[in-house]
Design a protein around this motif. Structure first.
Motif: not given
Length: 410
Positions: A61, A91-92, A94-96, A98-99, A102, A132, A135
């Motif tokens: 992404y 944070e950048d 990890k958030s991408r 995780w997306k 999913r 990640v 998690e």
């Protein structure tokens, strides 16, 4: 849990699957048990989960950041990532990641190997991805490759950064010999990969010969070293697209070495069809490695997504069925039996490359990880690119999708 009326690949009739304590307890045409948690799949096909053996979750992404790859070349992609990499935060990343995970789960993926760029003095992406991994442990198996995107010997402190990432907890040692400054550097970099892997008891996964240069022949170096050290089963060559340009005499000589070494090959059909041949006029090479020849010569081959919307590949969904569709077209795998066999490329073969065979598969005594697809057989699944209806992880529902039949007004 009792799964009723399942169809199993390469098996006739309907099967009942009893799961207890997160394990496949019994798989038989008739099962007697008092389990009240019943999933009637109504004749749909049950498979082991899809395996994603090669993706870059630290890069997902980021397409268009800082700008789009206009040439479509691998080299512009690397240059763009070099700029975007300067903006990474934990944070950048990890958030991408995780997306993407999913999304992969919705497509039936439960086993993932992600390459993580370690040509970064702060190792930001690796630190993020190790978090990640912890998690998501109850959701997917995530293996991480310490990947030196800009080279091991051609990047300042590249070797020490690679080893540090491995000591931090990476599962695999990576490399990119064709991108090193010289062939000598490339050969030496592979020797360093094996040294680190042996020192820390790690697997190996090398970006190998991802270039339209028929003289790029690091795959033979990788395979020969794996054979010499007896590490072939724990060694993977990703991409190997130069093989597309090898003359047949050399390629068939190489197949023997690959077979003897027991090395694994990962092909990335959508990505390499997009990236390769960019310097050709016509005829234009498409750059996918020789999947069919490799399979016919007893080499373990699997296929992968590689990217989801990053500087190298501007689209992508995380759905392994897209890779099968591209692969069977581009690699001439559309004989009936070949199409059925192509499912191995995103299941069993990928599990073998990730060294998962002892705990992978719909078999009694193994962890109860499986998917149910909206198809009665493998051919129907491939033809329709049928969606995953259920994904079950250690006997517990991970994802379910209602039947989505179209409503026609005729």
């Amino acid at each position: 849990m009792l799964v009723k009326n399942a169809r199993l690949r390469k098996q006739e009739g309907f099967w009942q699957i009893h799961i207890q304590n997160g394990m496949f307890q019994q798989i038989a045409p008739t099962v007697v048990c008092e389990d009240t948690d019943v999933l009637d799949v109504d004749g749909k096909l049950v498979l082991p989960p899809f395996v994603e053996p090669h993706i870059h979750l630290d890069c997902v992404y980021t397409a268009g950041e800082p700008r789009w790859n206009q040439s479509g070349t691998l080299f512009e992609g690397i240059a763009l990532w070099e700029e975007r990499k300067q903006q990474l935060t934990k944070e950048d990343v990890k958030s991408r990641a995780w997306k993407a995970i999913r999304t992969q789960i919705t497509h039936g993926v439960q086993f993932i190997r992600s390459h993580v760029d370690v040509t970064d003095p702060s190792l930001t992406a690796m630190r993020a991805m190790l978090e990640v991994k912890e998690e998501v442990a109850n959701l997917v198996d995530l293996q991480l490759v310490a990947f030196p995107q800009d080279g091991i010997l051609s990047f300042p402190n590249g070797l020490s950064l690679l080893e540090e990432a491995v000591k931090m907890g990476a599962d695999c040692v990576g490399g990119i010999p064709h991108y090193e400054f010289t062939r000598d550097y490339g050969v030496e970099s592979l020797k360093k990969v094996f040294e680190i892997a042996q020192k820390y008891d790690k697997m190996i996964d090398v970006h190998c010969d991802e270039i339209d240069d028929g003289q790029s022949r690091f795959l033979e170096v990788l395979a020969a070293e794996a054979y010499r050290l007896g590490m072939g089963a724990r060694t993977t060559a990703s991409h190997a697209v130069a093989m597309h340009s090898y003359n047949n005499a050399y390629a068939h000589k190489l197949f023997r070495l690959l077979r003897l070494s027991k090395i694994n090959i990962v092909s990335c059909p959508t990505e390499n069809t997009h990236l390769q041949g960019r310097f050709d006029t016509f005829p234009k090479r498409r750059g996918i490695t020789r999947v069919k020849d490799l399979m016919n010569n007893g080499v373990n081959v699997c296929i992968a997504q590689d990217s989801i919307m990053d500087p190298w590949y501007p689209i992508g969904t995380g759905n392994p069925m897209r890779e099968i569709e591209m692969c069977i077209h581009m690699c001439h795998l559309m004989g009936y039996e070949e199409m059925l066999q192509s499912l191995d490329l995103v299941t069993e073969n990928g599990a073998k490359a990730l060294n998962l065979a002892d705990r992978y598969g719909v078999e009694e005594g193994k962890p109860a990880n499986f998917i149910v697809v909206d198809a009665d057989n493998a051919y129907e699944l491939i033809r329709d690119m049928a969606p995953v209806l259920y994904s079950v992880r250690q006997g517990k529902m991970l994802m379910k999708r209602p039947h989505a039949e179209p409503e026609l007004f005729l």
